[in-house]
Design a protein around this motif. Structure first.
Motif, PDB file in Angstrom:
ATOM      1  N   MET A   1     -54.235  27.228 -31.522  1.00 21.60           N
ATOM      2  CA  MET A   1     -54.364  26.239 -30.463  1.00 21.60           C
ATOM      3  C   MET A   1     -55.810  26.187 -29.988  1.00 21.60           C
ATOM      4  SD  MET A   1     -52.198  25.924 -26.917  1.00 21.60           S
ATOM      5  CE  MET A   1     -53.044  27.246 -26.066  1.00 21.60           C
ATOM      6  N   PHE A   2     -56.232  25.003 -29.542  1.00 23.88           N
ATOM      7  CA  PHE A   2     -57.598  24.798 -29.079  1.00 23.88           C
ATOM      8  C   PHE A   2     -57.574  24.143 -27.695  1.00 23.88           C
ATOM      9  CE2 PHE A   2     -57.207  24.439 -33.660  1.00 23.88           C
ATOM     10  CZ  PHE A   2     -58.116  25.368 -34.119  1.00 23.88           C
ATOM     11  N   THR A   3     -58.753  23.970 -27.104  1.00 26.93           N
ATOM     12  CA  THR A   3     -58.829  23.391 -25.766  1.00 26.93           C
ATOM     13  C   THR A   3     -59.627  22.089 -25.726  1.00 26.93           C
ATOM     14  OG1 THR A   3     -60.867  24.548 -25.117  1.00 26.93           O
ATOM     15  CG2 THR A   3     -58.783  25.719 -24.804  1.00 26.93           C
ATOM     16  N   GLY A   4     -60.313  21.754 -26.811  1.00 25.94           N
ATOM     17  CA  GLY A   4     -61.129  20.542 -26.807  1.00 25.94           C
ATOM     18  C   GLY A   4     -62.494  20.740 -26.180  1.00 25.94           C
ATOM     19  N   LEU A   5     -62.882  21.998 -25.950  1.00 23.91           N
ATOM     20  CA  LEU A   5     -64.217  22.309 -25.453  1.00 23.91           C
ATOM     21  C   LEU A   5     -65.064  22.757 -26.642  1.00 23.91           C
ATOM     22  CD1 LEU A   5     -63.511  24.178 -22.098  1.00 23.91           C
ATOM     23  CD2 LEU A   5     -63.826  21.738 -22.507  1.00 23.91           C
ATOM     24  N   VAL A   6     -65.947  21.903 -27.092  1.00 26.67           N
ATOM     25  CA  VAL A   6     -66.749  22.175 -28.286  1.00 26.67           C
ATOM     26  C   VAL A   6     -67.683  23.356 -28.018  1.00 26.67           C
ATOM     27  CG1 VAL A   6     -68.488  21.244 -29.858  1.00 26.67           C
ATOM     28  CG2 VAL A   6     -66.628  19.780 -29.035  1.00 26.67           C
ATOM     29  N   GLU A   7     -67.647  24.359 -28.907  1.00 29.03           N
ATOM     30  CA  GLU A   7     -68.488  25.539 -28.734  1.00 29.03           C
ATOM     31  C   GLU A   7     -69.900  25.312 -29.268  1.00 29.03           C
ATOM     32  OE1 GLU A   7     -66.390  29.570 -28.921  1.00 29.03           O
ATOM     33  OE2 GLU A   7     -65.412  28.398 -30.512  1.00 29.03           O
ATOM     34  N   GLU A   8     -69.988  24.644 -30.395  1.00 24.25           N
ATOM     35  CA  GLU A   8     -71.274  24.298 -30.980  1.00 24.25           C
ATOM     36  C   GLU A   8     -71.054  23.236 -32.047  1.00 24.25           C
ATOM     37  OE1 GLU A   8     -73.304  27.379 -33.070  1.00 24.25           O
ATOM     38  OE2 GLU A   8     -71.670  27.760 -34.464  1.00 24.25           O
ATOM     39  N   THR A   9     -72.129  22.694 -32.563  1.00 21.36           N
ATOM     40  CA  THR A   9     -72.014  21.747 -33.670  1.00 21.36           C
ATOM     41  C   THR A   9     -72.592  22.386 -34.923  1.00 21.36           C
ATOM     42  OG1 THR A   9     -74.134  20.693 -33.160  1.00 21.36           O
ATOM     43  CG2 THR A   9     -72.145  19.713 -32.187  1.00 21.36           C
ATOM     44  N   GLY A  10     -72.084  21.921 -36.056  1.00 26.00           N
ATOM     45  CA  GLY A  10     -72.595  22.362 -37.337  1.00 26.00           C
ATOM     46  C   GLY A  10     -73.058  21.156 -38.134  1.00 26.00           C
ATOM     47  N   ARG A  11     -73.526  21.414 -39.333  1.00 25.46           N
ATOM     48  CA  ARG A  11     -74.010  20.333 -40.188  1.00 25.46           C
ATOM     49  C   ARG A  11     -73.412  20.508 -41.576  1.00 25.46           C
ATOM     50  NH1 ARG A  11     -76.722  15.978 -38.176  1.00 25.46           N
ATOM     51  NH2 ARG A  11     -77.904  17.422 -36.859  1.00 25.46           N
ATOM     52  N   ILE A  12     -72.790  19.444 -42.096  1.00 26.51           N
ATOM     53  CA  ILE A  12     -72.216  19.510 -43.438  1.00 26.51           C
ATOM     54  C   ILE A  12     -73.353  19.582 -44.460  1.00 26.51           C
ATOM     55  CG2 ILE A  12     -70.816  18.333 -45.172  1.00 26.51           C
ATOM     56  CD1 ILE A  12     -69.262  17.018 -42.903  1.00 26.51           C
ATOM     57  N   VAL A  13     -73.336  20.632 -45.283  1.00 31.31           N
ATOM     58  CA  VAL A  13     -74.396  20.813 -46.278  1.00 31.31           C
ATOM     59  C   VAL A  13     -73.874  20.730 -47.705  1.00 31.31           C
ATOM     60  CG1 VAL A  13     -75.883  22.148 -44.755  1.00 31.31           C
ATOM     61  CG2 VAL A  13     -74.158  23.332 -46.126  1.00 31.31           C
ATOM     62  N   GLY A  14     -72.553  20.653 -47.850  1.00 30.74           N
ATOM     63  CA  GLY A  14     -71.991  20.542 -49.188  1.00 30.74           C
ATOM     64  C   GLY A  14     -70.596  19.955 -49.170  1.00 30.74           C
ATOM     65  N   LEU A  15     -70.344  19.048 -50.100  1.00 28.20           N
ATOM     66  CA  LEU A  15     -69.021  18.439 -50.261  1.00 28.20           C
ATOM     67  C   LEU A  15     -68.687  18.376 -51.746  1.00 28.20           C
ATOM     68  CD1 LEU A  15     -69.255  15.394 -47.799  1.00 28.20           C
ATOM     69  CD2 LEU A  15     -67.766  17.374 -47.522  1.00 28.20           C
ATOM     70  N   GLU A  16     -67.488  18.849 -52.086  1.00 24.96           N
ATOM     71  CA  GLU A  16     -67.022  18.780 -53.468  1.00 24.96           C
ATOM     72  C   GLU A  16     -65.565  18.345 -53.462  1.00 24.96           C
ATOM     73  OE1 GLU A  16     -67.598  22.379 -55.607  1.00 24.96           O
ATOM     74  OE2 GLU A  16     -69.685  22.629 -54.978  1.00 24.96           O
ATOM     75  N   SER A  17     -65.246  17.335 -54.235  1.00 22.86           N
ATOM     76  CA  SER A  17     -63.861  16.865 -54.329  1.00 22.86           C
ATOM     77  C   SER A  17     -63.276  17.278 -55.671  1.00 22.86           C
ATOM     78  CB  SER A  17     -63.802  15.341 -54.181  1.00 22.86           C
ATOM     79  OG  SER A  17     -64.605  14.724 -55.162  1.00 22.86           O
ATOM     80  N   GLY A  18     -61.956  17.193 -55.743  1.00 19.85           N
ATOM     81  CA  GLY A  18     -61.256  17.598 -56.955  1.00 19.85           C
ATOM     82  C   GLY A  18     -60.120  18.527 -56.591  1.00 19.85           C
ATOM     83  N   GLY A  19     -58.913  17.986 -56.482  1.00 22.70           N
ATOM     84  CA  GLY A  19     -57.777  18.772 -56.008  1.00 22.70           C
ATOM     85  C   GLY A  19     -57.770  18.823 -54.493  1.00 22.70           C
ATOM     86  N   MET A  20     -58.735  19.502 -53.926  1.00 20.30           N
ATOM     87  CA  MET A  20     -58.938  19.545 -52.485  1.00 20.30           C
ATOM     88  C   MET A  20     -60.414  19.292 -52.198  1.00 20.30           C
ATOM     89  SD  MET A  20     -56.566  22.563 -50.835  1.00 20.30           S
ATOM     90  CE  MET A  20     -57.295  23.905 -51.758  1.00 20.30           C
ATOM     91  N   LEU A  21     -60.691  18.853 -50.965  1.00 20.62           N
ATOM     92  CA  LEU A  21     -62.075  18.653 -50.559  1.00 20.62           C
ATOM     93  C   LEU A  21     -62.648  19.987 -50.095  1.00 20.62           C
ATOM     94  CD1 LEU A  21     -64.451  16.711 -49.875  1.00 20.62           C
ATOM     95  CD2 LEU A  21     -63.474  16.533 -47.579  1.00 20.62           C
ATOM     96  N   ARG A  22     -63.735  20.403 -50.734  1.00 18.70           N
ATOM     97  CA  ARG A  22     -64.430  21.638 -50.341  1.00 18.70           C
ATOM     98  C   ARG A  22     -65.605  21.240 -49.450  1.00 18.70           C
ATOM     99  NH1 ARG A  22     -68.780  24.853 -51.813  1.00 18.70           N
ATOM    100  NH2 ARG A  22     -68.419  27.128 -51.739  1.00 18.70           N
ATOM    101  N   MET A  23     -65.588  21.728 -48.217  1.00 23.62           N
ATOM    102  CA  MET A  23     -66.591  21.339 -47.240  1.00 23.62           C
ATOM    103  C   MET A  23     -67.360  22.569 -46.774  1.00 23.62           C
ATOM    104  SD  MET A  23     -65.950  19.430 -43.550  1.00 23.62           S
ATOM    105  CE  MET A  23     -64.799  18.294 -44.332  1.00 23.62           C
ATOM    106  N   GLU A  24     -68.653  22.591 -47.044  1.00 27.36           N
ATOM    107  CA  GLU A  24     -69.493  23.699 -46.624  1.00 27.36           C
ATOM    108  C   GLU A  24     -70.308  23.260 -45.410  1.00 27.36           C
ATOM    109  OE1 GLU A  24     -72.690  26.922 -48.489  1.00 27.36           O
ATOM    110  OE2 GLU A  24     -72.091  25.166 -49.642  1.00 27.36           O
ATOM    111  N   ILE A  25     -70.223  24.044 -44.341  1.00 24.77           N
ATOM    112  CA  ILE A  25     -70.857  23.674 -43.076  1.00 24.77           C
ATOM    113  C   ILE A  25     -71.826  24.758 -42.621  1.00 24.77           C
ATOM    114  CG2 ILE A  25     -70.459  23.061 -40.659  1.00 24.77           C
ATOM    115  CD1 ILE A  25     -67.698  22.087 -41.455  1.00 24.77           C
ATOM    116  N   GLU A  26     -73.018  24.330 -42.282  1.00 21.52           N
ATOM    117  CA  GLU A  26     -74.018  25.233 -41.729  1.00 21.52           C
ATOM    118  C   GLU A  26     -73.738  25.382 -40.242  1.00 21.52           C
ATOM    119  OE1 GLU A  26     -78.509  25.527 -42.953  1.00 21.52           O
ATOM    120  OE2 GLU A  26     -78.288  24.008 -41.383  1.00 21.52           O
ATOM    121  N   VAL A  27     -73.548  26.618 -39.782  1.00 21.20           N
ATOM    122  CA  VAL A  27     -73.150  26.861 -38.390  1.00 21.20           C
ATOM    123  C   VAL A  27     -74.048  27.916 -37.770  1.00 21.20           C
ATOM    124  CG1 VAL A  27     -70.758  26.279 -38.940  1.00 21.20           C
ATOM    125  CG2 VAL A  27     -71.485  28.668 -38.979  1.00 21.20           C
ATOM    126  N   GLY A  28     -73.837  28.152 -36.463  1.00 21.85           N
ATOM    127  CA  GLY A  28     -74.592  29.171 -35.746  1.00 21.85           C
ATOM    128  C   GLY A  28     -73.724  30.362 -35.433  1.00 21.85           C
TER     129      GLY A  28
END
Length: 204
Positions: A1-28
């Motif tokens: 469960m979440f509260t809708g209070l964003v802790e930080e933002t990240g940046r998508i640095v990689g996306l790969e499709s095929g079966g499932m979407l693989r999403m790599e995110i640069e975070v802090g």
């Protein structure tokens, strides 16, 4: 469960499709205590951490997730909102957010109002049926208070701090967002629905 209070933002640095979407995110700091299997809301979508790297987290999104969210249109470089699952000892500052997207909305207008801005979003009926004035709604994982609502859209007021610290700072009119309605309305509808149907049947 979440509260809708964003802790930080990240940046998508990689996306790969095929079966499932693989999403790599640069975070802090969100990555500091993250482990594979943890739940993190990414733009309001509850995703499971698949891999943990140096300052990066990798998630895998199923086809069902892509169909029901705005992830189908994301690209490398996109800023995303991040919130770790709520701890039992945390303060509850937003509202109950499950990370289950009810529909995809679209930014319809952004109008300055003093130091704040009024953002209007087009939304599907699956979201609007549970949206009420002064109630809560989750937009890309952000808990917001509804200013007004009609049959096709709703409006919220965005403070400068909220815009600057979330993905809203990079959104413009016409872009898609993930929407989650307040779950309380869904439970109320489910519980009173049979009673309303019985009352209607008796009248007819």
């Amino acid at each position: 469960m979440f509260t809708g209070l964003v802790e930080e933002t990240g940046r998508i640095v990689g996306l790969e499709s095929g079966g499932m979407l693989r999403m790599e995110i640069e975070v802090g700091f969100v990555a500091e205590d993250a482990s594979p299997g943890d739940s993190i809301a990414v733009n309001g979508v509850c995703l499971t951490v698949g891999e943990v790297g140096s300052g990066r987290l990798t998630f895998f999104a199923m086809d069902e997730t892509i169909r029901r969210s705005a992830f189908g249109g994301v690209a490398v470089g996109r800023r995303v909102n991040l919130e770790r699952a709520m701890s039992a000892r945390d303060r509850f500052g937003g509202h109950i957010v499950q990370g289950h997207v009810d529909g995809v909305g679209e930014v319809a207008s952004i109008v300055p109002e003093g130091d704040a801005e009024l953002w209007t979003f087009k939304a599907p009926e699956s979201v609007l049926r549970y949206t009420v004035e002064k109630g809560s709604i989750c937009v890309d994982g952000i808990s917001l208070t509804v200013v007004s609502v009609d049959e096709k859209r709703f409006t919220v007021s965005i403070l400068p701090q909220t815009r600057a610290s979330t993905d809203l700072s990079e959104l413009s009119v016409g872009e898609k967002v993930n929407l989650e309605a307040d779950v309380i309305g869904k439970y109320v509808e489910r519980m009173v629905g049979p009673w309303v149907e019985r009352r209607t049947d008796k009248k007819t």
